[in-house]
Motif scaffolding. Structure first.
Motif, short mmCIF file in Angstrom:
data_model
loop_
_atom_site.label_atom_id
_atom_site.label_comp_id
_atom_site.label_asym_id
_atom_site.label_seq_id
_atom_site.Cartn_x
_atom_site.Cartn_y
_atom_site.Cartn_z
N SER A 8 30.41 -2.43 26.32
CA SER A 8 29.59 -3.39 25.57
C SER A 8 28.55 -4.04 26.48
N GLU A 9 28.92 -4.35 27.72
CA GLU A 9 27.95 -4.93 28.65
C GLU A 9 26.84 -3.94 28.98
N VAL A 10 27.19 -2.70 29.27
CA VAL A 10 26.17 -1.70 29.58
C VAL A 10 25.24 -1.52 28.40
N TYR A 11 25.81 -1.35 27.20
CA TYR A 11 24.99 -1.11 26.01
C TYR A 11 24.03 -2.27 25.75
N CYS A 12 24.55 -3.49 25.71
CA CYS A 12 23.71 -4.64 25.37
C CYS A 12 22.68 -4.93 26.46
N ASN A 13 23.10 -4.90 27.72
CA ASN A 13 22.16 -5.19 28.80
C ASN A 13 21.05 -4.16 28.90
N GLN A 14 21.34 -2.92 28.53
CA GLN A 14 20.32 -1.88 28.58
C GLN A 14 19.35 -1.98 27.40
N LEU A 15 19.88 -2.09 26.18
CA LEU A 15 19.02 -2.01 24.99
C LEU A 15 18.24 -3.29 24.72
N MET A 16 18.58 -4.41 25.38
CA MET A 16 17.77 -5.61 25.16
C MET A 16 16.34 -5.43 25.69
N ARG A 17 16.11 -4.42 26.50
CA ARG A 17 14.76 -4.15 27.01
C ARG A 17 13.88 -3.38 26.03
N ARG A 18 14.39 -3.07 24.86
CA ARG A 18 13.61 -2.25 23.92
C ARG A 18 12.76 -3.08 22.96
N ARG A 19 12.72 -4.38 23.13
CA ARG A 19 11.86 -5.28 22.35
C ARG A 19 12.18 -5.27 20.86
N ARG A 20 13.44 -5.04 20.51
CA ARG A 20 13.84 -5.07 19.10
C ARG A 20 14.80 -6.22 18.83
N GLY A 21 14.93 -7.15 19.78
CA GLY A 21 15.86 -8.25 19.64
C GLY A 21 17.07 -8.06 20.52
N PHE A 22 18.11 -8.83 20.26
CA PHE A 22 19.33 -8.72 21.05
C PHE A 22 20.29 -7.75 20.37
N PRO A 23 20.75 -6.71 21.08
CA PRO A 23 21.61 -5.69 20.44
C PRO A 23 23.06 -6.16 20.30
N LEU A 24 23.65 -5.83 19.17
CA LEU A 24 25.08 -6.07 18.96
C LEU A 24 25.83 -4.75 19.15
N TYR A 25 26.92 -4.80 19.90
CA TYR A 25 27.69 -3.58 20.12
C TYR A 25 28.67 -3.33 18.98
N VAL A 26 28.97 -4.37 18.21
CA VAL A 26 29.82 -4.22 17.02
C VAL A 26 28.99 -4.70 15.84
N PRO A 27 28.29 -3.79 15.14
CA PRO A 27 27.38 -4.19 14.07
C PRO A 27 28.05 -4.68 12.80
N GLY A 28 29.26 -4.23 12.53
CA GLY A 28 29.92 -4.57 11.28
C GLY A 28 30.50 -5.97 11.27
N PRO A 29 30.58 -6.61 10.10
CA PRO A 29 31.16 -7.96 10.01
C PRO A 29 32.67 -7.93 10.24
N PRO A 30 33.21 -8.94 10.92
CA PRO A 30 34.66 -8.98 11.16
C PRO A 30 35.46 -9.02 9.86
N GLU A 31 36.59 -8.37 9.87
CA GLU A 31 37.43 -8.28 8.67
C GLU A 31 38.06 -9.62 8.28
N ASN A 32 38.13 -10.57 9.21
CA ASN A 32 38.79 -11.85 8.88
C ASN A 32 37.88 -12.82 8.14
N LEU A 33 36.60 -12.46 7.95
CA LEU A 33 35.68 -13.33 7.23
C LEU A 33 35.76 -13.04 5.73
N SER A 34 35.12 -13.91 4.95
CA SER A 34 35.21 -13.81 3.49
C SER A 34 34.60 -12.51 2.99
N ALA A 35 35.05 -12.09 1.81
CA ALA A 35 34.51 -10.86 1.20
C ALA A 35 33.02 -10.97 0.98
N GLU A 36 32.55 -12.16 0.64
CA GLU A 36 31.11 -12.34 0.40
C GLU A 36 30.32 -12.18 1.69
N TYR A 37 30.84 -12.72 2.79
CA TYR A 37 30.15 -12.53 4.08
C TYR A 37 30.15 -11.06 4.49
#
Length: 398
Positions: A8-37
């Motif tokens: 996760s450190e390698v992925y995020c630290n590398q792709l933040m240089r692509r000018r598309r914002g800050f990269p998330l290594y886990v794109p999906g929403p956590p399962e413990n949050l509400s169904a609506e979220y």
């Protein structure tokens, strides 16, 4: 960076240089949050932080009332939502199917120039020593808030209560500067991620399209015959027959928020500003100008080490500096975010500030690994010099 860093450190630290914002290594929403979220994932107005695993840790949304199912009455004391933003204040952008975000050490091979996506294969040439890949078979969609003035005023008024709630009732133990307010996000229906640290000169990665039983296309990483693959990779590509929601967030844009040194000390009893220790990383003078030991990099400074390693903290500095008591930060594995360095720098320059915030757009172009913007920044001193040269500090009273 080296092979002691997490994927996760390698992925995020590398792709933040692509000018598309800050990269998330886990794109999906956590399962413990509400169904609506979970149906929508990260949204503009979300307040939270980025975990060591590359997850956006959602706490509440500033545009929704406290009793909304997404906020679930778990909001700061005296919480009042901000008025909704106008659709005309949004930037919307669609990236075409087959799009990808790559570091400069990776080249996408155009083996089939007329291949249609989804359906065509992605093939990447990867060079040492490290890099990252995000492949988007179905493309992606960006929505970003353009008018940030009301948001900044709202943050300045409420940041203290947010930290009290998140570090108190929610028990997150955030360091000063780690609180994040989302003002834009890029979402995708499917994705493939890969990161690597390799001493090999070159290897290849392939993200293959294969047919499913329901006649749709599925993408999976696959090795190329006779080619060693040192990468860490994963993918998400559910069948479109399932009517999947657009809830996979690949990049976020937003404000990193810090409290003034005195306010932080009053609330949490420890310094809110990371000190540079001369014996370890060089020196810092009263003007905020910093010099680093030879070989130390921007990322290694942020991680609290002269080079390599994957934790922030340890012994920083003891004693008193003015009316601020400095104390140790416990070692915590952490993904580096450039805005935290910028905020600390601003707190040094303006020690009486009550709230300091910086946006991802402030460092996006400066850190870009792109020949059109010059050589990429490699040290803290370079980053802060460019910040001084290209931006002005706005100070507001009240």
């Amino acid at each position: 960076m080296d092979d002691t860093f997490s994927e996760s450190e390698v992925y995020c630290n590398q792709l933040m240089r692509r000018r598309r914002g800050f990269p998330l290594y886990v794109p999906g929403p956590p399962e413990n949050l509400s169904a609506e979220y979970r149906r929508h994932g990260v949204a503009i107005g979300d307040v939270g932080s980025i975990t060591p695993e590359g997850i956006f840790d959602f706490c509440f949304n500033i545009y929704l009332p406290a009793d909304h199912p997404i906020n679930d009455n778990d909001v700061p004391e005296n919480f009042q939502p901000l008025m909704p933003y106008a659709s005309k204040d949004l930037t919307s952008l669609a990236y075409a199917p087959g799009n990808s975000a790559l570091t400069s050490s990776v080249q996408k091979l155009d083996l089939s120039p007329f291949a249609e996506f989804p359906g065509g294969n992605f093939v990447f040439n990867c060079g040492a020593p490290q890099g990252a890949v995000l492949a988007l078979p179905h493309g992606s969609y960006l929505k970003k808030l353009k008018n940030l003035e009301l948001v900044r005023e709202y943050v300045a008024t409420h940041a203290e209560s947010w930290y009290k709630h998140i570090n108190g009732a929610r028990g997150r133990g955030l360091q000063n500067g780690s609180l994040y307010l989302v003002t834009g996000c890029e979402k995708a229906y499917s994705w493939g991620m890969a990161s690597f640290y390799s001493t090999n000169n070159e290897f290849q990665l392939e993200f293959r399209a294969t047919p499913r039983a329901d006649s749709s296309i599925r993408y999976q990483w696959g090795g190329i015959h006779g080619c060693r693959d040192p990468s860490q990779h994963k993918s998400y590509d559910p069948s479109p027959k399932r009517n999947i929601p657009l809830n996979q967030t690949t990049f976020i844009h937003g404000l990193s928020i810090s409290l003034g040194i005195g306010i932080w000390g009053k609330l949490f009893g420890k310094v809110g500003i990371r000190e540079i220790v001369e014996s370890r990383l060089g020196s810092a003078n009263g003007n905020g100008n910093m010099s680093l030991a030879p070989g130390s990099s921007l990322f290694s400074w942020a991680l609290g080490l002269p080079w390599g390693g994957g934790s922030i903290g340890g012994k920083s500095c003891a004693g008193e500096n003015g009316n601020v008591v400095l104390s140790d930060f416990p070692p915590v594995v952490k993904i580096f975010h450039p805005a935290e360095i910028i905020n600390d720098y601003l707190l040094r320059k303006i020690p009486n500030a009550t709230v300091v915030m910086s946006h991802d757009d402030d460092w996006r172009d400066i850190l870009a690994d792109d020949p059109s913007t010059g050589f990429p920044v490699q040290s803290v001193s370079e980053l802060l010099r460019k910040i001084d040269d290209e931006f002005s500090i706005t100070i507001k009273d009240g």
